[in-house]
Structure formats: C-alpha cells, structure tokens
Design a protein around this motif. Sequence first.
Motif, PDB file in Angstrom:
ATOM      1  N   LEU A 154     -21.729  38.330  17.444  1.00  0.00           N
ATOM      2  CA  LEU A 154     -20.650  39.286  17.350  1.00  0.00           C
ATOM      3  C   LEU A 154     -21.119  40.894  16.741  1.00  0.00           C
ATOM      4  CD1 LEU A 154     -17.631  39.837  16.718  1.00  0.00           C
ATOM      5  CD2 LEU A 154     -17.692  38.703  14.462  1.00  0.00           C
ATOM      6  N   ALA A 155     -22.029  40.480  15.731  1.00  0.00           N
ATOM      7  CA  ALA A 155     -22.704  41.658  15.220  1.00  0.00           C
ATOM      8  C   ALA A 155     -23.448  42.795  16.258  1.00  0.00           C
ATOM      9  CB  ALA A 155     -23.479  41.341  13.913  1.00  0.00           C
ATOM     10  N   GLU A 156     -24.340  42.142  16.932  1.00  0.00           N
ATOM     11  CA  GLU A 156     -25.389  42.608  17.952  1.00  0.00           C
ATOM     12  C   GLU A 156     -24.360  43.271  19.150  1.00  0.00           C
ATOM     13  OE1 GLU A 156     -29.134  41.762  20.656  1.00  0.00           O
ATOM     14  OE2 GLU A 156     -28.280  40.314  19.480  1.00  0.00           O
ATOM     15  N   ASN A 157     -23.450  42.543  19.349  1.00  0.00           N
ATOM     16  CA  ASN A 157     -22.725  43.079  20.530  1.00  0.00           C
ATOM     17  C   ASN A 157     -21.597  44.126  20.314  1.00  0.00           C
ATOM     18  OD1 ASN A 157     -23.309  41.497  23.267  1.00  0.00           O
ATOM     19  ND2 ASN A 157     -23.376  39.804  21.746  1.00  0.00           N
ATOM     20  N   TYR A 158     -21.216  43.862  18.944  1.00  0.00           N
ATOM     21  CA  TYR A 158     -20.434  45.257  18.509  1.00  0.00           C
ATOM     22  C   TYR A 158     -21.130  46.313  18.674  1.00  0.00           C
ATOM     23  CZ  TYR A 158     -18.151  48.318  15.034  1.00  0.00           C
ATOM     24  OH  TYR A 158     -17.357  49.399  14.633  1.00  0.00           O
ATOM     25  N   SER A 159     -22.476  46.315  18.351  1.00  0.00           N
ATOM     26  CA  SER A 159     -23.090  47.705  18.452  1.00  0.00           C
ATOM     27  C   SER A 159     -23.481  47.996  19.994  1.00  0.00           C
ATOM     28  CB  SER A 159     -24.637  47.418  18.029  1.00  0.00           C
ATOM     29  OG  SER A 159     -25.426  48.607  18.093  1.00  0.00           O
ATOM     30  N   ASP A 160     -23.758  46.975  20.839  1.00  0.00           N
ATOM     31  CA  ASP A 160     -24.075  47.076  22.146  1.00  0.00           C
ATOM     32  C   ASP A 160     -23.039  47.275  22.983  1.00  0.00           C
ATOM     33  OD1 ASP A 160     -26.857  46.758  21.532  1.00  0.00           O
ATOM     34  OD2 ASP A 160     -27.153  44.898  22.553  1.00  0.00           O
ATOM     35  N   GLY A 161     -21.810  46.388  22.876  1.00  0.00           N
ATOM     36  CA  GLY A 161     -20.802  46.649  23.751  1.00  0.00           C
ATOM     37  C   GLY A 161     -19.522  47.357  23.228  1.00  0.00           C
ATOM     38  N   VAL A 163     -19.821  49.969  20.097  1.00  0.00           N
ATOM     39  CA  VAL A 163     -20.294  51.295  19.458  1.00  0.00           C
ATOM     40  C   VAL A 163     -20.800  52.294  20.374  1.00  0.00           C
ATOM     41  CG1 VAL A 163     -21.364  52.186  17.485  1.00  0.00           C
ATOM     42  CG2 VAL A 163     -19.952  50.255  17.171  1.00  0.00           C
ATOM     43  N   ALA A 164     -22.164  51.519  21.193  1.00  0.00           N
ATOM     44  CA  ALA A 164     -23.091  52.442  22.138  1.00  0.00           C
ATOM     45  C   ALA A 164     -22.229  52.822  22.886  1.00  0.00           C
ATOM     46  CB  ALA A 164     -23.857  51.495  22.405  1.00  0.00           C
ATOM     47  N   PRO A 165     -21.417  52.246  24.012  1.00  0.00           N
ATOM     48  CA  PRO A 165     -20.566  52.820  24.799  1.00  0.00           C
ATOM     49  C   PRO A 165     -19.671  54.021  24.476  1.00  0.00           C
ATOM     50  CG  PRO A 165     -20.038  50.733  24.733  1.00  0.00           C
ATOM     51  CD  PRO A 165     -21.102  50.883  23.988  1.00  0.00           C
ATOM     52  N   ALA A 166     -19.103  53.791  23.248  1.00  0.00           N
ATOM     53  CA  ALA A 166     -18.143  54.780  22.783  1.00  0.00           C
ATOM     54  C   ALA A 166     -18.957  55.966  22.339  1.00  0.00           C
ATOM     55  CB  ALA A 166     -17.584  54.269  21.436  1.00  0.00           C
ATOM     56  N   LEU A 167     -20.274  55.880  21.807  1.00  0.00           N
ATOM     57  CA  LEU A 167     -20.962  57.047  21.390  1.00  0.00           C
ATOM     58  C   LEU A 167     -21.311  58.030  22.629  1.00  0.00           C
ATOM     59  CD1 LEU A 167     -22.583  58.563  19.270  1.00  0.00           C
ATOM     60  CD2 LEU A 167     -24.368  56.960  19.674  1.00  0.00           C
ATOM     61  N   TRP A 168     -21.674  57.171  23.789  1.00  0.00           N
ATOM     62  CA  TRP A 168     -22.165  57.904  24.761  1.00  0.00           C
ATOM     63  C   TRP A 168     -21.131  58.494  25.728  1.00  0.00           C
ATOM     64  CZ3 TRP A 168     -26.901  59.681  24.852  1.00  0.00           C
ATOM     65  CH2 TRP A 168     -27.688  59.296  23.753  1.00  0.00           C
TER      66      TRP A 168
END
Length: 325
Positions: A154-161, A163-168
């Motif tokens: 959950l924690a890792e995929n919150y970042s990868d799935g 936060v990261a696509p939102a940032l980019w």
Amino acid sequence: MSLELTLALTLAALLFEAAFGYPSLLLARIGHPVMWIGRLIALLDRHLNRDAAAPGERRLAGVGALILIVLASGMAGLVVQVLLMRLPFVGLLLAGLAGSALFAQRSLHHFVAQVADGLDESLEAGRRAVSHIVGRDPEKLDEAGVARAAIESLAENYSDGVVAPALWMAIGGLPGAAIYKGVNTADSMIGHRDARHTHFGWASARFDDLINLPASRLAGALIVVAAVFVRGASPWRAITAMRRDAARHRSPNAGWPEAAMAGALGIAIAGPRHYGGKLSVDGLMGEGGRYECTANDIRRALALYRAADGVMVALVAALALVAWG
C-alpha cells in the motif's frame, strides 16, 4: 500545455479515478493502458534481448528498448491530449477521463482491503489475496507477514501508482504521465535482476529509480501530513522513522513512504522476505514499532492512505486555483 491546464487536468483525472476507477467493461473489451504498454515491452524483450549477445550488447539493447518505450508512451499521450483539448472545457474533462486510467487510487484500496477481509476469514484466504499485490512467496507468510506485506505494498504503490503519475501529469500533462507509466511498467517487467534481465533491464530500472525520486519523498511527506487527521497516527513518529529508516531500504525510493507509514502507525514493516525461494534481507522500516501486524493494522493503514490521498488532491486543487487566479 500551460501549468494551469496540466494542474486542472491532473485534478480532473484524480477525481474521475477516485470516483469511478477503470470500468470493468473497458477492461474486458479493450484492456488497460498498462496492458498495452506491457505488450510492447514483451515484444521488445523477445526481439532485442538475445541470449547469445554479450552483456554490453544486451545493456545497449536495453537502452534502445527504454528509448522506444518512452517515445511510444509519450507520443500516445500527446496524440490523445492534442485531439481532446481541441474542445473547450469539455476537452479538458475528456482528457481528465482518459488520464484517470493512469492512476490506481481506487484499485489499490480495493486490493489491499481484500487482504484484510481475507485474513478475517482465514490465513489461507489472506495469502491468496496478498499474492495479487506482492511478488514474495505467500506460502511462507504467517498472519503478521501477510499484514505487513499488504501495508508495505500500500505504501510503495501509493508513491508509484498515485503520487508519481500525478506529479508527472502536473508537470507534463498526459505525455508526462504516460511516459512515467511506461517506464514504471518496464521496471516491473524487465527491471528485476534475474539471469535474463540483469543487463537488458538495467536502463529501465535505473531510470525508474530516477523519475521516482521526487514522488517518493512527496509521498512520505503527504503521509506525515495525513497522520495529523487520522486517529491514533503520529506525524512526529512518521518523520522520525522516515529520517532514520528510509535509507536502509534496498530501494532508493520505497523506504520513504514505507517508513513514514510504519512510523505513523507505530508498527514495523519490511525486514527479511522471501522472493522466488530466496531470502532477501531488507532494512526494518519503523524500527521499535510493533512487528506483529494484524488485519486491523491494514485497515488503519488504509485510513491513513485515504487521508494522504485526500491531502494530495486538495493540494493539486489549491495549486490549480492559484495558477488560474
């Protein structure tokens, strides 16, 4: 595409995905963008990653494959964006709807919640549920191991799935988010260090590490802020764990959201794990916390995840208002 438009697009995409997810009818009829990218990656792996090639040649072929993945993903995102954004306002909503396929807010919550529900039923049901979201050997996990695996994912995929696509997307619109998704999918498919992909997947793995650097730190910070709003969570413990433990993780990025979540909840996750029958010893996230996690801890982590996601959406909305104002 201007910053005010990319921020508005990101906000629309996040809200659409949170509300509706990816429709099962579309999944059955045409598949999912990640599946389309996956087919391209599998094709490149099959034709460019030759067993007889020397390590240097395979690494060079992997660089070429990464360039093709970036170009194909970026061009697909650009074409969709240009076509849809020709329509005033409605085009922005349609582009947001298309971009929502690049996020995993709803599906991530669904699959992690299934692990908690499975553990309520039996250990075997929990193992079956967690096998859908982690790569480790589920048969070696006890109840606490299943719960820790779900929380780590959950924690890792919150970042990868999320936060990261939102940032980019906020930075580069649909092309930016599509390129990120292409690289992240390549890392998951060919970035692992098995005999076939040690050299061919090197470029994808390293580039994925690079483009996830800002998102992983941002995800950790969002979890810290979210802990203020979740009963029983501590932002101070989250900050302490993140500063102390994040660098211990074998990944340069996953340790940040994992340590923040472990610290906020007062638990310990990561540590020794089995992948493909082999023991992988990783640093402990949330050292000093309770290691015997339960289904209730998964639900506490999900509450923290929802709060962190809400904070992120509010932040995107605020930035969009400032940009438009």
